[in-house]
Structure formats: C-alpha cells, structure tokens
Design a protein around this motif. Structure first.
Motif, short mmCIF file in Angstrom:
data_model
loop_
_atom_site.label_atom_id
_atom_site.label_comp_id
_atom_site.label_asym_id
_atom_site.label_seq_id
_atom_site.Cartn_x
_atom_site.Cartn_y
_atom_site.Cartn_z
N TRP A 23 0.98 -1.19 -0.03
CA TRP A 23 0.03 -0.09 -0.06
C TRP A 23 1.00 1.18 0.05
N ASP A 47 1.47 -8.79 -1.02
CA ASP A 47 -0.03 -8.30 -0.65
C ASP A 47 -0.38 -7.06 -1.85
N HIS A 114 -12.54 -6.34 -0.26
CA HIS A 114 -11.59 -5.32 0.37
C HIS A 114 -12.14 -4.42 1.74
N SER A 157 -11.69 -8.67 3.97
CA SER A 157 -10.99 -7.85 4.51
C SER A 157 -11.82 -6.77 5.20
N ASN A 158 -11.49 -6.00 6.34
CA ASN A 158 -12.08 -4.99 7.07
C ASN A 158 -13.78 -5.41 7.26
N GLN A 179 -8.36 -10.54 6.64
CA GLN A 179 -7.31 -9.32 6.73
C GLN A 179 -7.88 -8.06 7.28
N SER A 206 -0.99 -3.27 8.64
CA SER A 206 -0.39 -2.11 9.54
C SER A 206 0.25 -2.64 10.97
N LEU A 208 3.02 -2.19 12.04
CA LEU A 208 3.86 -1.41 12.71
C LEU A 208 3.14 0.16 13.01
N SER A 210 1.26 1.77 10.79
CA SER A 210 1.37 2.36 9.40
C SER A 210 1.82 3.75 9.56
N LYS A 265 4.94 -3.48 5.18
CA LYS A 265 5.37 -2.68 4.24
C LYS A 265 6.68 -2.04 4.41
N SER A 266 7.65 -1.93 3.49
CA SER A 266 8.93 -0.98 3.40
C SER A 266 9.36 -0.71 2.27
N LYS A 267 9.75 0.62 1.88
CA LYS A 267 10.44 0.68 0.39
C LYS A 267 11.97 0.62 0.95
N THR A 268 12.27 0.56 2.08
CA THR A 268 13.74 0.64 2.30
C THR A 268 14.58 -0.59 2.60
N ARG A 271 15.36 -1.97 6.16
CA ARG A 271 14.25 -2.55 6.97
C ARG A 271 13.46 -3.73 6.13
N ASN A 275 12.89 -6.43 9.06
CA ASN A 275 11.36 -6.95 9.20
C ASN A 275 11.14 -8.59 9.12
#
Ligand SMILES: NC(=O)c1ccc[n+]([C@@H]2O[C@H](COP(=O)([O-])OP(=O)(O)OC[C@H]3O[C@@H](n4cnc5c(N)ncnc54)[C@H](OP(=O)(O)O)[C@@H]3O)[C@@H](O)[C@H]2O)c1
Length: 328
Positions: A23, A47, A114, A157-158, A179, A206, A208, A210, A265-268, A271, A275
């Motif tokens: 996400w 995901d 979703h 989900s939700n 989820q 989420s 962490l 989010s 999620k991470s873009k790093t 990390r 994780n």
C-alpha cells in the motif's frame, strides 16, 4: 515458542506468515526495487489490491522472477482485492479479470473483498454514490472466481465480527483469511479467536501502526490525524533492548506468536531485511502478557476509511460503529 513460517487454513491452504505489503507504493521504480529486495530477502507472500493502483508493477516483478527461473509461481503467495467500487455482485467478475490482467497472472492465491460495502467515486470523493450491499450475493460471485480457477481461495478484509460470522455460516466456500488492522494497540482478540476457531487465518495489516498513513490522507486532500506511535511505546522499547531486537521486530514477532500472520510494508532495503529477521527469537510468556495488556481497542484504529468520505459512516454496512463514536 517457535512460530511457523506458514499458517494453515481449515482447508489446508498454507500461507507464508510474513507477507510484503504494497500500500502507498505508487512510485513504480521504488516499488520495483523494494519488491525485488523483498523477494531476495526471502518474502514469499505479496499483498496488493486493485485500490493500491500498483498491481501491474507487482505482477511485472513477480513474472520477471518466474521467467528468469528464480521463482516458481507456486512458491509465491499472491493476494489482491476486490475494490470498494467493485463491491457488488454485478461487478465482481469484471474486477477479478481486471486484476488478473494487471498482474499478468492466470490465478491469484487469495482474492479478498477489500471492504464490506460499495462506494463509487468516479465523480470525485466529495460526490460518491452507493449501491445497496448484499454480502451473500457478492460472496457467491467470489466463490465463482474459485470455481473458475481465477483464485485459489477467497477472503474478507475489514469485515467486523457480525459480518464475518454471517459469511462463515452461509457460505459454500468459507473465507480462508480475514485481513484486518491488527497491532499491539488494536488486537481484536474476539475476532481473532472466532477466526481461529473456524480455521480462518487472520492477517494483520499495519502491524507497525502504518506510521506514514498521514501522507495518504494528505494525498487525497484530507487533514492529518494525531496517531499512536508504536515505535515509542515504552514496553516495546524495553523488550527490544531485552531481546537485542528492534521495536519493529518486537511488534511483528508479537503478532506471529499469537498466530496472527502479518503483512508489513517498507520501501527501505535495510528495513525489508530487518522485518524478515523475526524467526530467530522468542518473546517469553510474561513479556507476551505485557504486550497483550497494551491493547486499547477501537480508539487505536489507525487506518480510517472514512477519510475517503464521511458518507461511508452512514452506510448500514459500515463496519466500525464503536470507532465512529470514538472519533466523533
Ligand atoms: N486490507 C486493507 O484494507 C489494508 C489496509 C492497510 C494496509 N494493508 C496492507 O498491509 C500492509 C502493511 O500495512 P501499512 O503499509 O499500512 O503499514 P505498516 O507495514 O505497519 O508500516 C509501514 C510504514 O512503516 C515504515 N517501516 C517499515 N519497516 C520499518 C522498520 N523496520 N522501522 C521503522 N519503520 C519501518 C515504512 O517506511 P518505509 O517504507 O519508508 O521504509 C512505512 O512508512 C500494506 O502495505 C498493505 O499491503 C491492507
């Protein structure tokens, strides 16, 4: 306590317990690099969602891995989701086919509904329209996607407890997964227990907290909110020190030890690796109890879908009426 690398549904579907979330990954190069890093690190559960707008990138990277024989299709667990604007029995097949086309695959491992109601905002978020929601009619169409071989399994989900119970009672094909937002401050123990009792794998999103969620609110022109910072929680910090781990690793491991799978999620790159390093230690029983005691409940819900439109709160199938009261 050893945690399983996979969690298993009542029907024997094995789901890698640590998934890579996507996400807010709309920069194609960034997502491509992050997903490559995740697959190299060992993530085998990815995901996405039609709503995330990045299925084409996710599919491209996974297909590159398959074509170059670094990965077999059956080795990666791929989930996507029927968007809120597709949550109607007449639209399920159309959106399933769009997702498969975007992803460039013939089948996803898991297709989620979703969000438990329909909202169309083609004319803009300030002027959404709603179609009446019949959960069982939508679910029947979801079941057809399994029968057609487009999804190995289907999930929710939700959805709240009442909504989930109804699907479980009336469905021909039971949900494989639920989820939902889940972390130290929003543990949803009754819902998790209900799912476990019914062989449904709970996937906590989420995990962490989010921390970048406000940039999503800003991106759709909504005000930011004051949100809990899970990384600064004194119990989490003291356990991180005790176990020689990071706060993120404590937050993720806590979920896995209560049999809640996670998508993070991470873009790093550093990390993404950090994780994934959560299978080599164990939080002791007393420390798990301390973490359990941090549960706040609905007031700690972070991902607020009503930022899309306050009119969502008026819909009969809005799932979190308690949350609505808290934030009013
Ligand atoms: N079904 C749904 O309705 C729904 C809703 C929300 C989310 N999800 C799924 O769940 C996934 C995860 O949830 P999320 O993205 O909301 O939040 P999250 O995974 O709890 O947090 C992601 C944020 O934490 C940062 N982060 C990641 N690892 C970190 C670390 N080790 N130390 C410090 N910061 C770290 C990331 O920053 P950087 O990227 O800058 O590293 C990013 O800003 C989503 O990506 C999505 O796949 C589903």
């Amino acid at each position: 306590m050893a945690v399983q690398m996979h969690m298993e549904t009542a029907e024997g579907l094995k789901i890698p317990s640590l998934g890579f979330g996507t996400w807010q990954c709309t920069d194609e190069d960034e997502l491509e690099a992050a997903l490559n890093a995740a697959l190299e690190t060992g993530y085998r559960h990815v995901d996405t969602a039609y709503f995330f707008g990045n299925e084409h990138v996710v599919g491209r990277v996974i297909n590159e891995w398959i074509e170059s024989e670094r990965l077999a299709r059956e080795d990666v667990f791929l989930s996507t989701k029927l968007p809120i604007f597709g949550f109607h029995e007449d639209l399920v097949e159309e959106y399933m086919l769009k997702s498969l086309e975007n992803l460039g695959v013939e089948r996803v491992d898991l297709y989620f509904a979703h969000f438990p109601l329909h909202m169309n905002y083609d004319e803009g978020l300030d002027d959404p329209t709603f179609m009446e929601t019949d959960h069982m009619a939508v679910w029947k169409k979801m079941e057809e996607q399994v029968e057609q071989g487009r999804a190995t399994a289907i999930g929710l989900s939700n959805f709240n407890m009442t909504q989930t119970e109804r699907i479980v009672e009336e469905a021909a094909i039971k949900p494989a997964c639920l989820q939902v937002e889940n972390h130290i401050y929003l543990q949803q123990r009754d819902l998790v227990q209900f799912c476990h009792d019914n062989g449904i794998v709970v996937i906590g999103f989420s995990p962490l907290g989010s921390p970048d969620v406000n940039s999503f609110y800003e991106s759709i022109g909504r005000p930011t909110r004051d949100l809990p910072d899970l990384f600064q929680d004194p119990t989490v910090l003291s356990l991180a020190e005790k176990y020689g781990k990071t706060a993120a690793q404590i937050l993720l491991r806590f979920q896995l030890q209560r049999d809640v799978a996670v998508v993070v999620k991470s873009k790093t790159p550093s990390r993404i690796e950090e994780n994934f390093e959560v299978f080599d230690f164990c939080i002791g029983d007393e420390d798990m109890e301390e973490l359990r005691a941090l549960d706040v409940g609905e007031a700690a819900r972070i991902v607020d879908f009503s930022v899309l439109s306050q009119k969502l709160l008026e819909q009969p199938e809005w799932p979190w009426h308690t949350f609505t009261k808290v934030s009013e």
